[in-house]
Design a protein around this motif. Structure first.
Motif: not given
Length: 166
Positions: A106-119
């Motif tokens: 994952f690219r860092p900003e994409i990973r952050r977006h996906l993780a935040e949306s998971a929560t």
């Protein structure tokens, strides 16, 4: 590929909007909430099958250097064949980069977006369970990794387990 093209277009739009504003400030620890890559990641997410999107979101909850189908399967509670198909689907829409050894990044900003949306989408308990399943996989495959049963992530948060598991 589409994600990268969309991100470039958004980046150009942002650059034009802030031209002459001086050097860009450093991003905060949590990244930029309105980062153009996040908008592109959302567009790519919308193109993904809901099961593949769930797998990507739950896999993105920790900043693993790279992930395999086994890690993604553990995170999502799926089988490895399904996970491998979902990961390839995520590559096809631009959410993941494929690495040569059947691993993904994952690219860092994409990973952050996906993780935040998971929560937001699945709740803290489901997300903690996903991370615990991955840590359980790591423990099973790496003798000497400290136990981290469901709901007890404090050791990990304090620097217990990290790394790249196959």
């Amino acid at each position: 590929m589409a994600l990268h093209a969309e991100a470039r277009l958004l980046a150009v739009a942002v650059a034009v909007a802030v031209a002459g504003a001086g050097p860009a400030p450093e991003p905060p620890d949590g990244g930029w909430p309105n980062h153009p890559v996040r908008a592109a990641a959302q567009l790519a997410s919308d193109r993904l099958d809901p099961r593949a999107l769930r797998l990507c979101r739950l896999t993105a909850l920790d900043s693993w250097p790279s992930v395999s189908a086994a890690i993604a399967a553990a995170a999502a509670g799926a089988d490895e064949t399904t996970a491998a198909r979902s990961l390839q689907e995520a590559v096809d829409v631009g959410l993941l980069d494929a690495l040569p050894d059947r691993r993904y990044r994952f690219r860092p900003e994409i990973r952050r977006h996906l993780a935040e949306s998971a929560t937001a989408e699945y709740g803290l308990r489901a997300c903690a369970d996903a991370v615990d399943r991955v840590l359980g996989l790591a423990q099973a495959r790496s003798p000497g990794v400290p136990d981290c049963p469901a709901g007890k992530l404090a050791d990990r948060a304090a620097g217990g387990v990290s790394g790249d598991f196959r």
